[in-house]
Design an enzyme around this catalytic site. Structure first.
Site, PDB file in Angstrom:
ATOM      1  N   GLU A 116       5.301  11.093   6.122  1.00 50.58           N
ATOM      2  CA  GLU A 116       5.325  10.057   6.078  1.00 50.58           C
ATOM      3  C   GLU A 116       6.695   9.106   6.925  1.00 50.58           C
ATOM      4  O   GLU A 116       7.245   7.591   6.682  1.00 50.58           O
ATOM      5  CB  GLU A 116       6.492  10.000   4.306  1.00 50.58           C
ATOM      6  CG  GLU A 116       5.652  10.977   3.747  1.00 50.58           C
ATOM      7  CD  GLU A 116       4.531   9.751   3.036  1.00 50.58           C
ATOM      8  OE1 GLU A 116       4.866   8.268   3.070  1.00 50.58           O
ATOM      9  OE2 GLU A 116       4.016   9.877   2.203  1.00 50.58           O
ATOM     10  N   TYR A 170      12.352   5.660  -0.138  1.00 53.45           N
ATOM     11  CA  TYR A 170      10.988   6.391  -0.130  1.00 53.45           C
ATOM     12  C   TYR A 170      10.610   7.575  -0.455  1.00 53.45           C
ATOM     13  O   TYR A 170       9.815   8.502  -0.472  1.00 53.45           O
ATOM     14  CB  TYR A 170      10.754   5.146   1.055  1.00 53.45           C
ATOM     15  CG  TYR A 170       9.499   5.603   0.773  1.00 53.45           C
ATOM     16  CD1 TYR A 170       8.276   5.530  -0.092  1.00 53.45           C
ATOM     17  CD2 TYR A 170       8.747   6.654   2.340  1.00 53.45           C
ATOM     18  CE1 TYR A 170       6.680   5.943   0.186  1.00 53.45           C
ATOM     19  CE2 TYR A 170       6.850   6.657   2.107  1.00 53.45           C
ATOM     20  CZ  TYR A 170       6.352   6.740   0.972  1.00 53.45           C
ATOM     21  OH  TYR A 170       5.403   6.932   1.394  1.00 53.45           O
ATOM     22  N   ASP A 175       7.597   0.958  -1.911  1.00 54.40           N
ATOM     23  CA  ASP A 175       7.173   1.512  -0.474  1.00 54.40           C
ATOM     24  C   ASP A 175       6.661  -0.291  -1.043  1.00 54.40           C
ATOM     25  O   ASP A 175       6.699  -0.771  -2.062  1.00 54.40           O
ATOM     26  CB  ASP A 175       6.251   1.993   0.250  1.00 54.40           C
ATOM     27  CG  ASP A 175       4.547   1.741  -0.598  1.00 54.40           C
ATOM     28  OD1 ASP A 175       4.979   1.204  -1.525  1.00 54.40           O
ATOM     29  OD2 ASP A 175       3.903   2.075   0.027  1.00 54.40           O
TER      30      ASP A 175
END
Ligand code: SF4
Length: 339
Positions: A35, A118, A136
């Site tokens: 991520e 996020y 996002d």
DNA sequence: AAATCGGGGGC
DNA sequence: GCCCCAGATTT
């Protein structure tokens, strides 16, 4: 989003998902690293360096015991190097404050260095089944088109809509991944695949034929800059490198070649005293972009023993070690002129 | 709210 | 060549 569309999205994802290496054998550590690597980075560009990073640091402990310079070096090719520094800090933070296992709430996750809204939502939903939406670039783009609105920056209203949706979903992590992969494969940044899209009917931008205008694009000024790079060679096998100072515009703290960068009327120096600028012959030029800077680089090769003075802090290393010493693509491009 | 911080794939 | 991305942090 209509309830039926949510089911369609999840069904589409279950039949079209790509099983990337970082999520085939799911563990929270690999999810976290991926991520972070994927922030502001397209999937195809992130995959090879991400694979390398995970090979280098396969678990939290290996990352925590490494030194920061190693971690930044293994981030080679990904850019935004503070992400690597924060990964390192985070590994130590989790080791010290959470006995080496990830916290399972958004609140605690957000206290970890480098983890914001996020990433906290992604980890919490995917691994701990917390019903929290990710917001996002994909999500903002998709809803910007569905509603024909500017959702950048994301208003609280968008969060409310998504929170409502995810509260009615069985597996929040699956929904979050589904909508992002939908954005990556169907509702593309440019030329979205509307003809094959199952959300056509409720998509206002599509119905009004203005998908290209949403989300509205902001164009930022580019600045042309010049960067002179000096390759101080010694014994034909060694090369002079130096640490890029903290007042430099970017690549701060990296090892790199001496030189100076001119941005408009400002000059930023790496180890070079302008007054004793070496007489050198131009070895070549290349172009590179960092942020909004369009860099025209000039490379000068200079035998170190032809100079009366050198920067004090300069270090001579074997040329063959450069690839394991420079994290930045820019400096590696310059290094190619040694051949 | 706005600026800062890299890089490369894909068009 | 140009655009923009599975953002976070600082100012
Ligand atoms: S119809 Fe086109 S713009 Fe609308 S959601 Fe589908 S792909 Fe995106």
């Amino acid at each position: 989003m209509k309830p039926e569309s949510i089911l369609n999205l999840i069904f589409w994802f279950q039949n079209n998902r790509t099983d990337h290496f970082f999520r085939t054998h799911r563990n929270v550590y690999a999810t976290w690293i991926s991520e972070i690597a994927l922030q502001q980075t397209r999937l195809a560009a992130a995959l090879p360096p991400l694979q390398k990073f995970l090979d280098c640091f396969p678990d939290l402990q290996s990352l925590a015991v490494a030194n920061e310079e190693q971690v930044v070096q293994c981030w080679q090719g990904l850019g935004y190097y503070n992400r690597a520094r924060n990964l390192h800090k985070a590994a130590r933070y989790i080791t010290e404050n959470h006995s080496g296992s990830f916290p399972n709430s958004v609140e605690e996750l957000k206290k970890v260095p480098g983890i914001g809204d996020y990433t906290a939502a992604a980890i919490a939903s995917i691994h701990f089944n917390v019903k929290v939406p990710v917001i996002d670039g994909n999500v903002k783009r998709i809803f910007s088109r569905l509603h024909r609105l500017d959702y950048n920056p994301a208003p609280e209203k968008l969060r409310d809509i998504l929170t409502h949706i995810i509260n009615h979903v069985q597996e929040p992590g699956e929904f979050n991944e589904a909508i992002m992969e939908f954005g990556q494969k169907i509702c593309l940044p440019s030329s979205p695949a509307c003809p094959s899209c199952f959300l056509q009917e409720e998509c206002i931008a599509f119905r009004e034929n203005v998908t290209a205008a949403f989300p509205p694009k902001i164009k930022k000024e580019k600045t042309a800059v010049a960067w002179d790079i000096y390759l101080f060679t010694r014994d034909k096998s060694h090369i002079g490198i130096i640490r890029i100072p903290e007042d430099f515009p970017f690549l701060r703290g990296h090892m790199g070649f001496p030189g100076y960068l001119t941005i408009k009327d400002n000059t930023f120096s790496i180890g070079i005293d302008m007054d004793v600028q070496p007489k050198a012959k131009l070895s070549g030029n290349f172009k590179h972009t960092i942020m909004h800077y369009l860099i025209s680089a000039s490379v000068f090769v200079v035998p170190a023993d032809s100079l009366s003075t050198l920067p004090d802090e300069i270090l001579f290393i074997p040329i063959a070690q450069l690839g394991a010493t420079f994290p930045s693509s820019f400096m590696l491009k310059a290094a190619a002129f040694l051949n």
